[in-house]
Structures are given as structure tokens and as C-alpha cells.
Design an enzyme around this catalytic site. Structure first.
Site, PDB file in Angstrom:
ATOM      1  CG  HIS A  58      57.154  40.530  39.172  1.00  0.00           C
ATOM      2  ND1 HIS A  58      56.933  39.320  39.527  1.00  0.00           N
ATOM      3  CD2 HIS A  58      56.502  40.848  38.084  1.00  0.00           C
ATOM      4  CE1 HIS A  58      55.653  39.097  38.968  1.00  0.00           C
ATOM      5  NE2 HIS A  58      55.310  39.869  37.954  1.00  0.00           N
ATOM      6  CD  GLU A  60      60.419  40.209  43.875  1.00  0.00           C
ATOM      7  OE1 GLU A  60      59.765  40.932  42.712  1.00  0.00           O
ATOM      8  OE2 GLU A  60      59.511  39.639  44.395  1.00  0.00           O
ATOM      9  CB  CYS A  95      60.528  36.595  41.445  1.00  0.00           C
ATOM     10  SG  CYS A  95      59.628  37.966  40.651  1.00  0.00           S
ATOM     11  CB  SER A 178      29.136  65.210  27.567  1.00  0.00           C
ATOM     12  OG  SER A 178      29.179  64.055  26.674  1.00  0.00           O
ATOM     13  CG  LEU A 214      34.720  52.131  25.406  1.00  0.00           C
ATOM     14  CD1 LEU A 214      34.206  51.087  26.336  1.00  0.00           C
ATOM     15  CD2 LEU A 214      35.010  53.360  26.291  1.00  0.00           C
ATOM     16  CB  THR A 279      23.598  54.478  35.499  1.00  0.00           C
ATOM     17  OG1 THR A 279      22.840  55.544  35.153  1.00  0.00           O
ATOM     18  CG2 THR A 279      22.811  53.371  36.123  1.00  0.00           C
ATOM     19  CB  ALA A 281      30.553  56.217  38.078  1.00  0.00           C
ATOM     20  CB  ALA A 283      26.319  50.503  39.837  1.00  0.00           C
TER      21      ALA A 283
HETATM   22  N1  LIG Z   1      57.131  39.297  44.039  1.00  0.00           N
HETATM   23  C1  LIG Z   1      56.321  40.239  43.178  1.00  0.00           C
HETATM   24  N2  LIG Z   1      57.067  41.222  42.896  1.00  0.00           N
HETATM   25  C2  LIG Z   1      56.369  41.946  41.705  1.00  0.00           C
HETATM   26  O1  LIG Z   1      57.177  43.077  41.292  1.00  0.00           O
HETATM   27  C3  LIG Z   1      55.460  41.808  41.331  1.00  0.00           C
HETATM   28  N3  LIG Z   1      54.625  42.522  40.499  1.00  0.00           N
HETATM   29  C4  LIG Z   1      54.615  40.646  41.904  1.00  0.00           C
HETATM   30  N4  LIG Z   1      53.221  40.550  41.400  1.00  0.00           N
HETATM   31  C5  LIG Z   1      52.558  38.934  41.535  1.00  0.00           C
HETATM   32  O2  LIG Z   1      52.802  38.007  40.392  1.00  0.00           O
HETATM   33  C6  LIG Z   1      51.350  38.413  39.729  1.00  0.00           C
HETATM   34  C7  LIG Z   1      51.551  38.986  38.523  1.00  0.00           C
HETATM   35  O3  LIG Z   1      52.491  38.323  37.466  1.00  0.00           O
HETATM   36  P1  LIG Z   1      53.146  38.269  36.308  1.00  0.00           P
HETATM   37  O4  LIG Z   1      53.238  39.997  36.262  1.00  0.00           O
HETATM   38  O5  LIG Z   1      51.520  38.356  35.349  1.00  0.00           O
HETATM   39  O6  LIG Z   1      54.218  37.585  35.617  1.00  0.00           O
HETATM   40  C8  LIG Z   1      50.691  39.120  40.709  1.00  0.00           C
HETATM   41  O7  LIG Z   1      49.201  39.076  40.865  1.00  0.00           O
HETATM   42  C9  LIG Z   1      51.184  39.160  42.097  1.00  0.00           C
HETATM   43  O8  LIG Z   1      50.835  37.903  42.647  1.00  0.00           O
HETATM   44  N5  LIG Z   1      54.999  39.933  42.603  1.00  0.00           N
END
Ligand SMILES: Nc1nc(O)c(N)c(N[C@@H]2O[C@H](COP(=O)(O)O)[C@@H](O)[C@H]2O)n1
Length: 376
Positions: A58, A60, A95, A178, A214, A279, A281, A283
Site C-alpha cells: 500500500h 503508506e 497499514c 476476427s 483466457l 453482446t 460489452a 450489456a
Molecule cells: N490505505 C490504503 N492504501 C492503499 O495503498 C491501498 N491500496 C488501500 N486499499 C484498501 O485496502 C484494500 C485492499 O487491501 P489488500 O491490498 O488486499 O491488502 C482495498 O479494498 C482498500 O480498502 N488502502
């Protein structure tokens, strides 16, 4: 935590501006775009970071790691972040605990987290002695993630639609051929979206016409370690020898995009990529469920053939489905070989998606057996 309107220092305001622009460097998907900056006691930035997509650190934690290379103890420092710090162990750790462990004294965040399991970080931090205030540039943070917030609040995946089309908007010629409209560079980029998606969905018509695998593949053709769930949606039978069955596969026997989205979300799909055909896309577009649109435009003209999008029930230009070039979460306009990729988001003023109709109870079958999807 109740937001209040505290005074923020000039350094905090400047750092939040930086955090918002850093956030835009990430990729859209299961997680929001988030940026963060660490300020020392004098208001000097000593670390910054952003989130690079689900499964990666994340913002932080990214910013803390950088700051911790400058000094071992961040006591007296302030963390600025564009989203309330998460308070859960998902694909990564909380975090909140990383912030407290690093010694951060004050946290300033922009917007509350709407994802229930991750929310509550501000309260946790306050309870653990970290002064925590929210609301600085909340509007900017909301704008950055307005579709993610809408998807998450509705308990459905963030949905990316990929379309590979000719200049005149066709995805197949009159004879049905395609492969391939776009070149290898575009197709490789399409695989980079598959690689970060939790699931890739096509209609049963596409399964029968194209027999797609896929799978997510590397540029050299090898399959990647992490594979998305492969989803066929529609009422037609998926043949026993269909290539889509080669991996983790589910057949959603419904034509209702909301029902499909809800079912996949409940099964842990946070990011759904839709690869067609017209179809499916149409929907999802008609239901207002496409959060991000990648259009790969090949320099070909067919004149006649299969249009990428069918009728959306729009009769007048004033009612056109409106999109904006997305400057965040990936390049806005990119050249891939002879093709051009447009990265688009629904115009923020577009009316919120409404559920067009209630669907009846339907059976959801998968390669691992069948289950019942109950109606809301
Ligand atoms: N505070 C914060 N900073 C980030 O950089 C984030 N990506 C998030 N995401 C939050 O945490 C959930 C995902 O958690 P995981 O990556 O699976 O541990 C996401 O749904 C947000 O709520 N928050």
C-alpha cells in the site's frame, strides 16, 4: 471516525497535493489509487510512495519504507495519505500497524475508506496514540477513485472493458473472421490487464465462436504464475472440450450483469476484466457497470461486419454515453505498434448506475460443480 475541519499546515497541504498526483501513477483495479508522503518535524518530505496495484505494498507502506531509509525512527513525523490507512490483513498487512510500528506521530488523510473490511484505520490509530485527522483534499481523492468507491459500495468488482476494434468500430468481418484485428503489441498489453485482473469474462457466444483460453500470458507466450478466474456468462452450454475450461473456470448462467458482478464479488473477485463480445460489452455498458475502458484502435476499415457495441437504447446525441480520457491509472493515449490505445473513464457527471431490472433466481454452474446464487 467523525471528520472535522482542523487546520492543516502549509507543508501538509503541499504534501497532500503531491500524494494525490503520486496516486495517479498506480493502476486501476481491485484497489483504489492511493498516494502517501512522510514529513519530518520541519515539514520536509523524507519519503513518498504510491500503490501499484492489488497485491503490492500500500502507498503508506511504500512511503514509510522510503522514509525509514533516511532515519530508523519516525517519531515526530507526519504521514500524509490520500485514503484512510487500512486496518485489515488482505493481500497485504494492515497499514495501521506499520504506521504505529514506525513511530509516526500524526496522520493526515483525505478520504474515508468505503471498503468495510479495511475501514476503521483512523479509529485504530487514534486508540493507539497516533493523532489522526481526515478530510484534507477529500474531494480530489473522491474524484480519483469515484468509480472504485461506487463499485466497492455496491459490493461488485471494479470492471475494466477491453475492446479491440477497427477504425470503423468493427470487431469481426462479415465472414466472422476476427483474428487478428490488432497487432501483437496491443495483444501483449491486453495480457498485462489479464495479469492483474482477478477474473476475465466473455459471453458464451464468444466461447463458441472463438474458443478463447483466457489465460494470462507473458510476451513470450508462457503462462503467468497467477492466473485470473475464467468466466463464461450466458445461457448457452459451454462445450466439455472448450479451451476456457483448462483453468479455474466458472459458468454464470445469467444474462444479468449485476447478478454476475455480485456473484463474482462474493466469490472474491475485486477486479473483473471483460473481453467481449459485443453482446456482453453492450450489456455491461447499458447497465452502467463499466468503470474503465481500454479501446485498441487498429488502422483497418471493414465497412461492414460486427460492431463492437450494439444498441444502447440511445436515440439522441444529447443522451450519448459520455467518457473522458483518463489521465490516471495508466497512460491516456498510447501507441502499440500500428495501433492506438485509448484509456477512458465514464464522465464523472454521468448518472450513477441503476439496476434496470430485478433478476429471477438463477443457477450458477462452475467446473467445480454447481451452486445457487440467491436473489437479493
Ligand atoms: N490505505 C490504503 N492504501 C492503499 O495503498 C491501498 N491500496 C488501500 N486499499 C484498501 O485496502 C484494500 C485492499 O487491501 P489488500 O491490498 O488486499 O491488502 C482495498 O479494498 C482498500 O480498502 N488502502
Amino acid at each position: 471516525m467523525t471528520l472535522r475541519d482542523p487546520d492543516f499546515s502549509a507543508a501538509e497541504r503541499g504534501a497532500m497535493q503531491s500524494a494525490v498526483s503520486l496516486a495517479g501513477r498506480g493502476v486501476r483495479g481491485a484497489n483504489p489509487l492511493v498516494g502517501a508522503v512522510v514529513l519530518d518535524e520541519r515539514g520536509t518530505a523524507i519519503g513518498s510512495g504510491y500503490h501499484r496495484g492489488a497485491g503490492t505494498p500500500h502507498a503508506e507502506v511504500d512511503a514509510l519504507a522510503k522514509a525509514l531509509t533516511q532515519r530508523a525512527d519516525l517519531t515526530g513525523c507526519t504521514l500524509i495519505c490520500t485514503l484512510e490507512p487500512c486496518n485489515h490483513a488482505g493481500r497485504t498487512g494492515p497499514c495501521t500497524e506499520a504506521i504505529a510500528a514506525a513511530g509516526i506521530t500524526r496522520v493526515v488523510y483525505a478520504a474515508d475508506d468505503v471498503h468495510g473490511p479495511a475501514a476503521g484505520g483512523a479509529g485504530w490509530l487514534t486508540a493507539h496514540g497516533v493523532e489522526t485527522v481526515g478530510g484534507l483534499m477529500a474531494d480530489e481523492s473522491h474524484q480519483l477513485n469515484h468509480r472504485w468507491r461506487e463499485a466497492t459500495s455496491s459490493r461488485r468488482p471494479f470492471i475494466t472493458l477491453k475492446i479491440a476494434q477497427t477504425l470503423d468500430g468493427k470487431v469481426a468481418a462479415v465472414d466472422g473472421s476476427s483474428q487478428w484485428i490488432t497487432g501483437p503489441e496491443s495483444r501483449n498489453d491486453g495480457h498485462s490487464i489479464r495479469r492483474r485482473a482477478d477474473a476475465v469474462l466473455v459471453g458464451t457466444g464468444t466461447v463458441l465462436a472463438d474458443n478463447p483460453r483466457l489465460s494470462a500470458r507473458n510476451p513470450d507466450g508462457t503462462v503467468t504464475t497467477r492466473q485470473p478466474l475464467r468466466v463464461a456468462m450466458g445461457l448457452r452450454t459451454v462445450p466439455d472440450d472448450a479451451a476456457i475450461r483448462a483453468g479455474h473456470f466458472v459458468h454464470l448462467t445469467t444474462r444479468d450483469p449485476w447478478e454476475a458482478g455480485r456473484h463474482l464479488y462474493d466469490d472474491g473477485v475485486g477486479h473483473l476484466m471483460i473481453e467481449g463480445g459485443p453482446t456482453i460489452a453492450t450489456a455491461f455498458l447499458a447497465a452502467g457497470l463499466v468503470d474503465e475502458l481500454f479501446i485498441y484502435q487498429a488502422p483497418l476499415l471493414l465497412g461492414a461486419g460486427t460492431p463492437a457495441i450494439q444498441s444502447l437504447g440511445i436515440d439522441s446525441l444529447r443522451d450519448a454515453s459520455s467518457w473522458v480520457l483518463d489521465p490516471y491509472g495508466g497512460a491516456t493515449i498510447t501507441r502499440y505498434g500500428n495501433d492506438v490505445r485509448l484509456h477512458l473513464s465514464p464522465a464523472p457527471t454521468a448518472p450513477a448506475a441503476t439496476r434496470a431490472s430485478q433478476s429471477s433466481l438463477r443457477t450458477i454452474t462452475s467446473s467445480k460443480g454447481s451452486s445457487t446464487c440467491s436473489q437479493e
